[in-house]
Design an enzyme around this catalytic site. Structure first.
Site, PDB file in Angstrom:
ATOM      1  N   ARG A 290       0.801  -1.168   0.041  1.00  0.00           N
ATOM      2  CA  ARG A 290       0.133  -0.068  -0.003  1.00  0.00           C
ATOM      3  C   ARG A 290       0.982   1.313  -0.134  1.00  0.00           C
ATOM      4  O   ARG A 290       1.913   1.522   0.794  1.00  0.00           O
ATOM      5  CB  ARG A 290      -0.865   0.035   1.207  1.00  0.00           C
TER       6      ARG A 290
ATOM      7  N   GLU B  11     -11.306   4.513  -4.727  1.00  0.00           N
ATOM      8  CA  GLU B  11     -11.526   3.131  -4.788  1.00  0.00           C
ATOM      9  C   GLU B  11     -11.762   2.639  -6.327  1.00  0.00           C
ATOM     10  O   GLU B  11     -12.109   3.475  -7.047  1.00  0.00           O
ATOM     11  CB  GLU B  11     -12.504   2.536  -4.067  1.00  0.00           C
TER      12      GLU B  11
ATOM     13  N   ARG C 288      -0.755  -5.297   4.935  1.00  0.00           N
ATOM     14  CA  ARG C 288       0.123  -4.793   4.012  1.00  0.00           C
ATOM     15  C   ARG C 288       1.278  -4.120   4.004  1.00  0.00           C
ATOM     16  O   ARG C 288       1.233  -3.202   5.020  1.00  0.00           O
ATOM     17  CB  ARG C 288      -0.780  -3.893   3.222  1.00  0.00           C
TER      18      ARG C 288
END
Length: 215
Positions: free
Chosen positions: A70, A78, A121
């Site tokens: 990320r 999104e 992440r």
């Protein structure tokens, strides 16, 4: 006389209560400062570096060598998000993903991560051919500042680039309304939270390992 004595005793206790409150507050601040120091100098002192050809997931996420990354300090629309541009609604989430892929340009990327988020992440700063992908996505207007790159966001907003050419919901607001992975801004407080979470998970994992060995 007994009543007067109790009243005098109660009056004497009030300053102590205030002092105790002050000391408790000072202790809490000291603990937070210590956590911030540890988070900044120990847990995040050693970077984890990944390099290779990435798969672009969306405007702020990559898959690289099987690891999920990320881009830290930014927040892109999104994938299913739409925005309003000069010509009407458009799929800004897909456009942001295309913008990141264009910045990479088919080149290998090098990413440096110092911590993980709640979804395990890697929170990473990535470059491709010398281009700072995190900064460039915000500067081109296809992501917003999310704990960093405020100067790049101001530049994009003032110039009306990317998302700023029209109107849009900030990704965190869109997720709150439409559902999605809840995230917090990648600032110092979230860094401490991620560090504490990793310590707790590591402790629990260690306890599980010990139990397995002794069982």
């Amino acid at each position: 006389m007994a009543l007067k004595s109790r009243n005098r005793y109660a009056r004497r206790r009030k300053p102590r209560s205030f002092v105790r409150l002050f000391l408790d507050l000072a202790l809490a601040i000291a603990i937070l400062a210590a956590l911030a120091f540890v988070a900044g100098h120990e847990r995040f002192g050693t970077a984890e570096t990944r390099s290779g050809m990435p798969q672009v997931v969306d405007g702020d996420s990559l898959t690289l060598g099987g690891a999920r990354l990320r881009l830290i300090g930014i927040d892109a629309p999104e994938l299913g998000q739409t925005c309003v541009g000069p010509r009407g609604d458009y799929p800004c989430g897909r456009q942001a993903r295309n913008a990141l892929a264009e910045l990479i340009g088919g080149r290998p990327v090098t990413c440096e991560a110092r911590r993980r988020d709640r979804y395990d992440r890697l929170l990473a700063s990535c470059k491709a051919g010398g281009v700072d992908l995190n900064h460039a996505m915000v500067e081109r207007g296809w992501a917003v500042a999310y704990g960093d790159h405020d100067d790049a966001e101001r530049s994009a907003r003032d110039a009306g680039r990317g998302l700023w050419a029209g109107s849009f919901e900030r990704p965190q607001d869109w997720r709150r309304i439409h559902g999605g992975m809840a995230e917090v801004s990648h600032d110092g407080l979230s860094a401490i939270g991620d560090w504490l979470r990793s310590l707790f998970q590591g402790k629990m994992s260690g306890q599980g390992t010990d139990g397995g060995e002794t069982g």
